[in-house]
Scaffold this active site. Structure first.
Site, PDB file in Angstrom:
ATOM      1  N   ASN A   1     100.774  60.245  82.905  1.00 24.43           N
ATOM      2  CA  ASN A   1     100.268  59.228  83.829  1.00 24.43           C
ATOM      3  C   ASN A   1     100.447  59.818  85.218  1.00 24.43           C
ATOM      4  O   ASN A   1     101.562  59.886  85.731  1.00 24.43           O
ATOM      5  CB  ASN A   1     101.062  57.929  83.658  1.00 24.43           C
ATOM      6  CG  ASN A   1     100.710  56.906  84.735  1.00 24.43           C
ATOM      7  OD1 ASN A   1      99.761  57.095  85.490  1.00 24.43           O
ATOM      8  ND2 ASN A   1     101.473  55.829  84.799  1.00 24.43           N
TER       9      ASN A   1
ATOM     10  N   LYS B   1      99.508  58.712  87.990  1.00 29.81           N
ATOM     11  CA  LYS B   1      99.655  57.697  89.045  1.00 29.81           C
ATOM     12  C   LYS B   1      98.753  58.045  90.243  1.00 29.81           C
ATOM     13  O   LYS B   1      97.644  58.530  90.035  1.00 29.81           O
ATOM     14  CB  LYS B   1     101.134  57.557  89.419  1.00 29.81           C
ATOM     15  CG  LYS B   1     101.998  57.294  88.170  1.00 29.81           C
ATOM     16  CD  LYS B   1     103.390  56.833  88.466  1.00 29.81           C
ATOM     17  CE  LYS B   1     104.140  56.616  87.147  1.00 29.81           C
ATOM     18  NZ  LYS B   1     105.458  56.034  87.299  1.00 29.81           N
TER      19      LYS B   1
ATOM     20  N   HIS C   1     101.007  48.448  83.110  1.00 30.59           N
ATOM     21  CA  HIS C   1     102.073  49.336  83.602  1.00 30.59           C
ATOM     22  C   HIS C   1     103.003  48.546  84.521  1.00 30.59           C
ATOM     23  O   HIS C   1     102.551  47.638  85.230  1.00 30.59           O
ATOM     24  CB  HIS C   1     101.457  50.526  84.349  1.00 30.59           C
ATOM     25  CG  HIS C   1     102.482  51.576  84.650  1.00 30.59           C
ATOM     26  ND1 HIS C   1     103.295  51.510  85.752  1.00 30.59           N
ATOM     27  CD2 HIS C   1     102.859  52.673  83.957  1.00 30.59           C
ATOM     28  CE1 HIS C   1     104.120  52.547  85.729  1.00 30.59           C
ATOM     29  NE2 HIS C   1     103.889  53.263  84.659  1.00 30.59           N
TER      30      HIS C   1
ATOM     31  N   GLU D   1     104.176  49.198  87.288  1.00 31.26           N
ATOM     32  CA  GLU D   1     103.752  49.175  88.698  1.00 31.26           C
ATOM     33  C   GLU D   1     102.634  48.150  88.904  1.00 31.26           C
ATOM     34  O   GLU D   1     102.540  47.526  89.958  1.00 31.26           O
ATOM     35  CB  GLU D   1     103.356  50.593  89.136  1.00 31.26           C
ATOM     36  CG  GLU D   1     104.602  51.464  89.322  1.00 31.26           C
ATOM     37  CD  GLU D   1     104.470  52.902  88.857  1.00 31.26           C
ATOM     38  OE1 GLU D   1     103.355  53.435  88.822  1.00 31.26           O
ATOM     39  OE2 GLU D   1     105.523  53.496  88.518  1.00 31.26           O
TER      40      GLU D   1
ATOM     41  N   GLU E   1     108.515  51.124  78.417  1.00 35.26           N
ATOM     42  CA  GLU E   1     108.956  51.756  79.662  1.00 35.26           C
ATOM     43  C   GLU E   1     109.947  50.829  80.367  1.00 35.26           C
ATOM     44  O   GLU E   1     109.523  49.924  81.107  1.00 35.26           O
ATOM     45  CB  GLU E   1     107.755  52.019  80.581  1.00 35.26           C
ATOM     46  CG  GLU E   1     106.707  52.927  79.974  1.00 35.26           C
ATOM     47  CD  GLU E   1     105.898  53.683  81.032  1.00 35.26           C
ATOM     48  OE1 GLU E   1     105.792  54.902  80.884  1.00 35.26           O
ATOM     49  OE2 GLU E   1     105.417  53.080  82.000  1.00 35.26           O
TER      50      GLU E   1
ATOM     51  N   GLY F   1     110.789  56.781  87.203  1.00 36.88           N
ATOM     52  CA  GLY F   1     110.864  57.484  88.474  1.00 36.88           C
ATOM     53  C   GLY F   1     112.254  57.534  89.076  1.00 36.88           C
ATOM     54  O   GLY F   1     112.429  57.891  90.245  1.00 36.88           O
TER      55      GLY F   1
ATOM     56  N   SER G   1     111.272  58.627  83.068  1.00 37.95           N
ATOM     57  CA  SER G   1     112.033  59.848  83.336  1.00 37.95           C
ATOM     58  C   SER G   1     112.134  60.775  82.127  1.00 37.95           C
ATOM     59  O   SER G   1     113.175  61.387  81.886  1.00 37.95           O
ATOM     60  CB  SER G   1     113.425  59.511  83.884  1.00 37.95           C
ATOM     61  OG  SER G   1     113.309  58.830  85.127  1.00 37.95           O
TER      62      SER G   1
END
Ligand code: 13P
Length: 257
Positions: A10, A12, A96, A98, A168, A174, A214
């Site tokens: 991904n 991003k 996701h 985010e 996730e 991250g 991660s």
């Protein structure tokens, strides 16, 4: 039928055009070298076409990072499922963290997108996972149950069996902090019990569940060695051919493919 491991990048909101093409070429080579693992990438929408071209003739698959649920219309700034399909996408990431937490996407919006993805001929990669405070409060199962139940709402079993779930945990994205293999395995196994309740045991065994958060070359093997972890959705480490290639190689080793 064994579940084919699926490792997807991904990207991003990273890369520029030349970088995206070079990364796609390296990823496509890794895909061709590792036929036992399905390998893909979800680039920024503006580079999908260039990435699809770079992957042509290789087994690498490409996905979008998001889409809107309407197939067309006056929705400035949005991208539709049929557009992603037209560009050559196989998959689309939906829900996701985010999108959920930065852009405030609720469960019912994500559920509409899941159905719209199938209507467009795309396979959703449905992301689920808890925030740190939810984990600390013992709410991990409840949050994951809500995300999975809402995401699969109204899906017939032939479509449900195709969905890829990405677990996730938000606190691992991250941050450099990964869920331990045991922590991840526990949630993946829990997701299969949810799918068995929503559908049946066969479907629960058929659905692929990636881990994301991660994932790096040095933790990829231990994570993917877990029985219910079928691959990875990789952010930062998918942006370099060396690290993404190493994750793919570790995944293939862990799964014996
Ligand atoms: P990182 O691998 O950078 O933690 O990102 C994970 C992720 O959000 C993949 O969708």
């Amino acid at each position: 039928m064994p579940r084919k491991p699926f490792i997807c990048g991904n990207w991003k909101m990273y890369t520029h055009r030349a970088e995206a093409v070079a990364l796609a070429e390296g990823t496509a080579k890794a895909a061709a070298d590792t036929p036992g693992v399905e390998v893909g990438a979800c680039p920024p929408a503006c580079y999908i076409e260039a990435v699809v071209a770079a992957a042509a003739g290789t087994p690498m698959v490409v996905g979008g990072q998001n889409m809107y649920f309407e197939p067309k219309g006056a929705f400035t700034g949005e991208i539709a499922g049929p557009m992603l399909k037209d560009l050559g996408c196989t998959y689309v990431i939906l829900g996701h963290s985010e999108r959920r937490h930065v852009f405030g996407e609720p469960d019912d919006l994500i559920a509409r997108k899941v159905k719209a993805a199938f209507a467009a001929g795309l396979v959703p990669i449905l992301c689920v996972g808890e925030l740190l405070e939810e984990r600390k409060a013992g709410k991990t199962d409840a949050v994951v149950r809500r995300h999975v139940t809402a995401g699969f709402d109204g899906l017939a079993s032939d479509q449900a069996a195709q969905v890829v779930i990405a677990y996730e945990p938000v606190w691992a994205i991250g941050t450099g902090e990964t869920a331990t293999p045991d922590q991840a395995q526990e949630v993946h196994a829990f997701i299969r019990t949810l799918l068995a309740d929503l559908y049946d045991a066969r479907l629960a065994q058929a659905v692929r569940i990636q881990y994301g958060g991660s994932v790096k070359p040095d933790n990829a093997h231990a994570l993917m060695a877990q029985a219910d972890i079928d691959g990875a959705l990789v952010g930062g480490a998918s942006l370099k051919v060396d690290s993404f290639g190493a994750i793919i190689a570790e995944g293939a080793k862990a799964k014996g493919v």
